[in-house]
Design a protein around this motif. Structure first.
Motif, PDB file in Angstrom:
ATOM      1  N   PHE A  80     -12.076   4.805  -8.540  1.00 52.20           N
ATOM      2  CA  PHE A  80     -13.318   3.065  -8.728  1.00 52.20           C
ATOM      3  C   PHE A  80     -14.361   3.535  -8.450  1.00 52.20           C
ATOM      4  O   PHE A  80     -14.836   3.537  -7.964  1.00 52.20           O
ATOM      5  N   ARG A  87     -10.175   2.227   4.161  1.00 54.04           N
ATOM      6  CA  ARG A  87     -11.385   2.851   5.716  1.00 54.04           C
ATOM      7  C   ARG A  87     -10.884   3.254   6.525  1.00 54.04           C
ATOM      8  O   ARG A  87     -11.406   4.268   8.284  1.00 54.04           O
TER       9      ARG A  87
ATOM     10  N   GLU B 164      -8.406  -3.467  -5.175  1.00 49.79           N
ATOM     11  CA  GLU B 164      -8.569  -2.184  -5.198  1.00 49.79           C
ATOM     12  C   GLU B 164      -8.357  -1.373  -4.715  1.00 49.79           C
ATOM     13  O   GLU B 164      -7.323  -0.643  -4.910  1.00 49.79           O
ATOM     14  N   VAL B 165      -8.411  -1.419  -2.910  1.00 51.74           N
ATOM     15  CA  VAL B 165      -8.006  -0.708  -2.375  1.00 51.74           C
ATOM     16  C   VAL B 165      -6.065  -0.449  -2.761  1.00 51.74           C
ATOM     17  O   VAL B 165      -5.079   0.288  -2.554  1.00 51.74           O
ATOM     18  N   GLU B 167      -4.468  -1.717  -5.397  1.00 45.68           N
ATOM     19  CA  GLU B 167      -4.104  -1.070  -6.427  1.00 45.68           C
ATOM     20  C   GLU B 167      -4.296   0.554  -6.465  1.00 45.68           C
ATOM     21  O   GLU B 167      -3.824   1.604  -7.267  1.00 45.68           O
ATOM     22  N   ALA B 168      -5.677   1.303  -5.627  1.00 48.72           N
ATOM     23  CA  ALA B 168      -5.259   2.576  -5.868  1.00 48.72           C
ATOM     24  C   ALA B 168      -4.314   3.051  -4.895  1.00 48.72           C
ATOM     25  O   ALA B 168      -4.227   4.388  -5.823  1.00 48.72           O
ATOM     26  N   ALA B 169      -3.963   1.907  -3.786  1.00 49.09           N
ATOM     27  CA  ALA B 169      -2.389   2.745  -2.654  1.00 49.09           C
ATOM     28  C   ALA B 169      -1.468   2.829  -4.296  1.00 49.09           C
ATOM     29  O   ALA B 169      -1.006   3.959  -4.632  1.00 49.09           O
ATOM     30  N   GLY B 170      -1.404   2.328  -5.278  1.00 45.39           N
ATOM     31  CA  GLY B 170      -0.827   1.692  -6.126  1.00 45.39           C
ATOM     32  C   GLY B 170      -0.437   3.344  -7.308  1.00 45.39           C
ATOM     33  O   GLY B 170       0.566   3.786  -7.434  1.00 45.39           O
ATOM     34  N   LEU B 172      -1.555   5.459  -7.033  1.00 47.25           N
ATOM     35  CA  LEU B 172      -1.438   6.860  -6.323  1.00 47.25           C
ATOM     36  C   LEU B 172      -0.166   7.113  -5.574  1.00 47.25           C
ATOM     37  O   LEU B 172       0.582   8.072  -5.178  1.00 47.25           O
ATOM     38  N   ALA B 174       1.816   5.113  -4.425  1.00 46.38           N
ATOM     39  CA  ALA B 174       2.403   4.433  -3.269  1.00 46.38           C
ATOM     40  C   ALA B 174       3.856   2.641  -4.149  1.00 46.38           C
ATOM     41  O   ALA B 174       3.054   2.714  -4.575  1.00 46.38           O
ATOM     42  N   GLN B 178       4.938   1.052   0.993  1.00 47.31           N
ATOM     43  CA  GLN B 178       4.186   1.617   1.415  1.00 47.31           C
ATOM     44  C   GLN B 178       3.110   1.209   1.813  1.00 47.31           C
ATOM     45  O   GLN B 178       2.059   1.571   2.658  1.00 47.31           O
ATOM     46  N   ARG B 182       1.216   1.713   4.710  1.00 47.71           N
ATOM     47  CA  ARG B 182       0.365   2.549   4.993  1.00 47.71           C
ATOM     48  C   ARG B 182      -1.509   1.670   4.799  1.00 47.71           C
ATOM     49  O   ARG B 182      -1.769   2.676   5.423  1.00 47.71           O
ATOM     50  N   VAL B 183      -1.546   1.240   4.246  1.00 48.22           N
ATOM     51  CA  VAL B 183      -2.246   0.541   4.264  1.00 48.22           C
ATOM     52  C   VAL B 183      -3.209  -0.219   3.853  1.00 48.22           C
ATOM     53  O   VAL B 183      -3.862  -0.484   4.755  1.00 48.22           O
ATOM     54  N   PRO B 186      -2.517  -1.401   9.268  1.00 49.30           N
ATOM     55  CA  PRO B 186      -3.591  -0.700   9.128  1.00 49.30           C
ATOM     56  C   PRO B 186      -4.888  -1.511   9.053  1.00 49.30           C
ATOM     57  O   PRO B 186      -5.259  -1.127  10.450  1.00 49.30           O
ATOM     58  N   ALA B 187      -4.984  -1.759   7.980  1.00 49.49           N
ATOM     59  CA  ALA B 187      -6.534  -2.743   8.009  1.00 49.49           C
ATOM     60  C   ALA B 187      -6.672  -3.866   8.873  1.00 49.49           C
ATOM     61  O   ALA B 187      -7.727  -4.185   9.180  1.00 49.49           O
ATOM     62  N   GLY B 268     -11.087   2.994  15.025  1.00 51.90           N
ATOM     63  CA  GLY B 268     -10.313   4.224  14.098  1.00 51.90           C
ATOM     64  C   GLY B 268     -10.753   3.738  12.788  1.00 51.90           C
ATOM     65  O   GLY B 268     -10.169   4.993  12.289  1.00 51.90           O
ATOM     66  N   ARG B 269     -11.972   3.359  12.507  1.00 52.61           N
ATOM     67  CA  ARG B 269     -11.543   2.859  11.275  1.00 52.61           C
ATOM     68  C   ARG B 269     -13.224   3.393  10.968  1.00 52.61           C
ATOM     69  O   ARG B 269     -13.818   3.486  11.362  1.00 52.61           O
TER      70      ARG B 269
END
Lengths: 351, 269
Positions: A80, A87, B164-165, B167-170, B172, B174, B178, B182-183, B186-187, B268-269
């Protein structure tokens, strides 16, 4: 893996983002999707990835219809523009993500994940910061992490959306070279979106120019630069001077006296294809006044104004030539095109 | 760091003055009042069976309501951020209603709705489920007053989380579950925890909306703030103060670890 696209259409509301897009991308090539913003490049890329579904048309991966495959199953590596890193995960965990979410029977063991991610970290030359968080990285580093993350699950092809768009010039140049080397090493079919013609011409094996949702031209960088298919492509690829005239007796007449001959024609000349002299050297020379001159690295760019119709022109000289001519703003000069590209209604001719 | 941002002295002064006037002085007065009772008086009040039961009801109902709010608040925030639908702005405004409504009004409304003769209570009563005048009713009232906290803490964080985050996971590999586990979660975790803590704290101190629906059965549905009110009505201010100090200690006991966990998750981020 080869990708072939047939008759793709996509609307967003009343906006026609992709219009009958046909495209074939051979296996192993690095292809640039080039065009002005709003031209449909990113939409095409996202549609290939499965993030958008087309209204009509087909996308085939090695001959198989992609519509039957969910995004996860397409084997797409996607990078992207703004990285979209996770993060709350370290660099290591970001890269490992695609391996950890695999279904149980395909998932590599912890040792395999460690070594695979280690390899990728070496590949992107960031193995020394594997335990940092994305917030602690520079833009160039984030982009490389995003690339490694996309490569981890061994995608069949790689899609990059304006991969260098958010970076400064120097980092962009470095990353460009690095991406080219990486592509040569991995040989993976890769498609990247850019609005920067230098980037496309420098990096790609093949350039796809997209305008207003259509594919305007496909070709090698040389073909696209030297023989633009349409006036719009010509104008998009770098600076250009425009001459109005007519085609007569196999030649382009751009003077006001060209009253005979064919319909109105347009001729394009790149700045470095204009000869600048003190005296007229041929019939096609045009009188002009030098308004401004400035150095651009090894070249000097001249801004001129035509005497006959007052329209502006740009010419490019070497520094030596500029010095020999001893030019000063306000000088009267003659400008002669050495290479004209003429577009005449529907046929076009090079003169 | 040798350079400081300008204005530190002045702003710290203002903050200390204000906090003293608004928080520290009243709380000190409360503690001071409670100290007028001897030690055995404290023990007698706090270890009284009725007191202990009230603390248990307050604590458990607040925890349950905060948990419910953390879950439902996240869902509401999700809907408000991720989807476009008619009436979305109205729904968004409705989330703040529990803030604006006088709690007594809310309490009476909830009671009449959920009582065995109410619209919602009657069908449930036929199934043998009683809401009003039980801990379940208290929890509902506390969930009502605490919901805005849970929504309003998660909502901005979710807005900041680019789609987008996901979409990125999908891409990859997930699946949806998941990606959420996982995404997205946690955020959101620090924000959800903050909403939980705020809703819990609000629940512990809530009085107005609970007294009507709880029925105030001693030992069963009596909450600590009600005991405090009763002592005050009997002009037993020191006894009321002791109960107040007990609540204060209890809140700290839960809010300190929550804040600590929250800052750890943030780092932790």
């Amino acid at each position: 893996m080869s990708i072939s696209i047939k008759g793709l259409n996509k609307h967003f509301g009343r906006y026609h983002a992709l219009r009958d897009v046909d495209l074939a991308i051979p296996d192993g090539e690095l292809v640039a999707l080039l065009g002005p913003s709003g031209g449909g490049k990113t939409t095409l890329l996202r549609t290939i990835a499965g993030l958008e579904s087309p209204d009509s048309g087909q996308i085939l991966f090695e001959g198989r219809d992609a519509a039957l495959q969910r995004p996860q199953e397409r084997g797409v590596g996607f990078v992207f523009q703004h990285y979209a890193l996770f993060r709350h995960m370290t660099v290591f965990e970001n890269i490992a993500f695609g391996l950890r979410v695999k279904p149980k029977h395909e998932r590599p063991s912890e040792e395999e994940i460690q070594s695979k991610v280690g390899e990728l970290l070496k590949l992107i030359q960031l193995d020394w910061i594997s335990d940092r968080y994305p917030d602690q990285l520079s833009g160039g580093q984030r982009q490389r992490v995003a690339l490694a993350r996309a490569l981890a699950p061994k995608p069949r092809f790689l899609l990059l959306d304006e991969p260098f768009g958010a970076l400064d010039t120097k980092v962009r140049k470095e990353l460009r070279r690095w991406l080219r080397e990486l592509h040569d090493e991995l040989g993976m079919t890769s498609l990247f979106v850019t609005h920067d013609q230098d980037e496309a011409l420098e990096l790609a094996d093949r350039v796809v120019v997209m305008m207003e949702g259509r594919v305007a031209q496909v070709g090698t960088p040389d073909e696209v630069y030297d023989r633009p298919a349409t006036p719009e492509v010509f104008q998009f690829l770098g600076n250009v001077n425009l001459f109005h005239g007519r085609v007569a007796e196999g030649g382009f007449l751009h003077h006001a006296q060209a009253t005979t001959g064919t319909d109105a024609a347009l001729a394009f000349v790149r700045p470095h294809e204009l000869e600048v002299e003190r005296f007229a050297s041929s019939d096609s020379s045009v009188p002009a006044v030098l308004t401004h001159a400035y150095a651009l690295g090894p070249k000097v760019r001249l801004e001129l104004r035509r005497k006959d119709n007052g329209s502006p022109m740009e010419a490019e000289l070497t520094r030596d030539r500029y010095r020999n001519l001893g030019l000063v703003a306000g000088d009267s000069l003659w400008v002669t095109p050495t290479n004209l590209r003429v577009f005449c209604s529907d046929e076009d001719v090079v003169i | 760091m040798s350079r400081k941002l300008p204005g530190f002295g002045l702003s710290l002064g203002i903050v200390l003055f204000w906090l003293s006037a608004i928080v520290v002085v009243p709380l000190s007065a409360l503690v001071g009042k409670s100290l007028s009772l001897p030690w055995d008086g404290w023990v007698a009040i706090l270890l009284d069976a009725r007191t202990l039961s009230a603390f248990r009801v307050s604590l458990l109902c607040s925890l349950a309501a905060a948990t419910l709010n953390a879950v439902m608040g996240t869902v509401v925030a999700w809907i408000l951020v991720r989807y476009e639908f008619p009436g979305k702005r109205i729904l968004d405004a409705m989330v703040d209603m529990p803030f604006a409504l006088p709690t007594a009004v809310a309490g009476i409304t909830l009671t009449s709705l959920w009582s065995p003769h109410g619209w919602l209570g009657a069908p449930l009563a036929e199934l043998g489920i009683r809401v009003a005048y039980t801990p379940l009713g208290i929890m509902l009232a506390l969930a009502f007053v605490g919901l805005p906290f849970a929504v309003r803490t998660v909502q901005p964080v979710l807005e900041e989380l680019p789609s987008e985050v996901e979409e990125a996971a999908g891409l990859l590999g997930a699946d949806r579950l998941q990606t959420i586990r996982r995404v997205i979660l946690p955020a959101l975790r620090p924000a959800i925890l903050a909403g939980f803590a705020l809703s819990f704290a609000r629940g512990l101190g809530e009085y107005g909306s609970v007294v009507f629906i709880s029925g105030n059965l001693p030992g069963r549905t009596e909450i600590v703030p009600l005991l405090v009110m009763q002592r005050l009505e009997e002009f037993k201010a020191p006894q009321a103060a002791v109960l107040g100090v007990g609540m204060l200690a209890l809140s700290f006991l839960f809010l300190l670890p929550a804040n600590w966990l929250q800052s750890r998750l943030r780092r932790g981020r």
